[in-house]
Design an enzyme around this catalytic site. Structure first.
Site, short mmCIF file in Angstrom:
data_model
loop_
_atom_site.label_atom_id
_atom_site.label_comp_id
_atom_site.label_asym_id
_atom_site.label_seq_id
_atom_site.Cartn_x
_atom_site.Cartn_y
_atom_site.Cartn_z
N HIS A 35 0.85 -1.19 0.00
CA HIS A 35 0.00 0.00 0.00
C HIS A 35 0.89 1.25 0.00
CE1 HIS A 35 -3.53 -2.22 1.90
NE2 HIS A 35 -2.54 -3.00 2.30
N GLU A 117 2.50 -0.87 4.43
CA GLU A 117 2.28 0.49 3.94
C GLU A 117 3.63 1.15 3.68
OE1 GLU A 117 -0.52 2.20 3.39
OE2 GLU A 117 -2.10 1.22 4.58
N HIS A 155 -2.36 -2.91 -3.45
CA HIS A 155 -3.72 -2.72 -2.95
C HIS A 155 -4.68 -2.60 -4.13
CE1 HIS A 155 -6.33 -0.44 0.26
NE2 HIS A 155 -6.77 -1.65 0.03
N ASP A 165 -3.42 2.55 -4.94
CA ASP A 165 -2.07 2.53 -4.40
C ASP A 165 -1.38 1.18 -4.56
OD1 ASP A 165 -4.14 1.83 -2.41
OD2 ASP A 165 -2.52 1.62 -0.96
#
Length: 179
Positions: A35, A117, A155, A165
């Protein structure tokens, strides 16, 4: 060398998020989801990301932050612009990163994935140090959890039309070359 104890990686800064639960019984963790996150979008303020995942985000009257401050979300890991590794949820638990999602016909990717992330956004390149940390983390997870390195998705791949993303500037071939 990374070591994992109780699903927590020793070189990571551990910030326990309350936003997680148990994976389904017999869930096999076999997917890594990448992500990108920045709060507000395009601003790099790592503390705001931490605050979001820890349910203590102060919107400071920012409209975007105000719109997300009650979300209950988390990821297993965050890699900052400088390449620092922060962990929010132990790998054996289910983090709340994927939302409505599917991979090869299997729904609810949170059940069987690790969420990573990267501090970034859709219209800016990521930092070399982030690829370095990401590749180290993936190499470790693939050994520790027996995740096939082919099973790395964005993602956007698992939530098409809903998510974009980590976006067009994420360099997949660079990552592959480091794995």
């Amino acid at each position: 060398n990374m070591i994992s104890q109780d699903g927590i990686i020793d070189v990571a800064e551990f910030c326990p998020s309350p936003n997680f639960d148990e994976r389904p019984k017999n869930a096999v963790i076999d997917l890594i989801v990448i992500h990108a996150i920045s709060l507000p979008v395009g601003c790099y303020n790592t503390q705001l990301i931490k605050d979001l995942f820890l349910n203590c985000l102060d919107s400071g009257k920012d409209e975007f932050l105000e719109s997300i401050k009650d979300l209950k979300v988390s990821s297993h890991f965050l890699i900052t612009r400088k390449g620092a590794l922060i962990q929010f949820v132990p790998t054996d638990k289910r983090a709340w990163h994927a939302g409505i999602s599917a991979y090869k016909g299997r729904e609810n990717c949170n059940d069987f994935s690790i969420g990573i992330e990267l501090e970034g956004c859709d219209d800016e390149e990521f930092e070399k140090s982030q690829y370095y940390s990401l590749s180290r983390l993936i190499n470790f997870l693939s050994k520790d959890l027996q995740i096939n390195k082919q099973n790395i998705v964005s993602h956007a791949d698992i939530a098409p039309g809903r998510k974009t993303d980590p976006g067009p500037y994420f360099d997949w071939s660079l990552l592959q070359s480091m794995l």
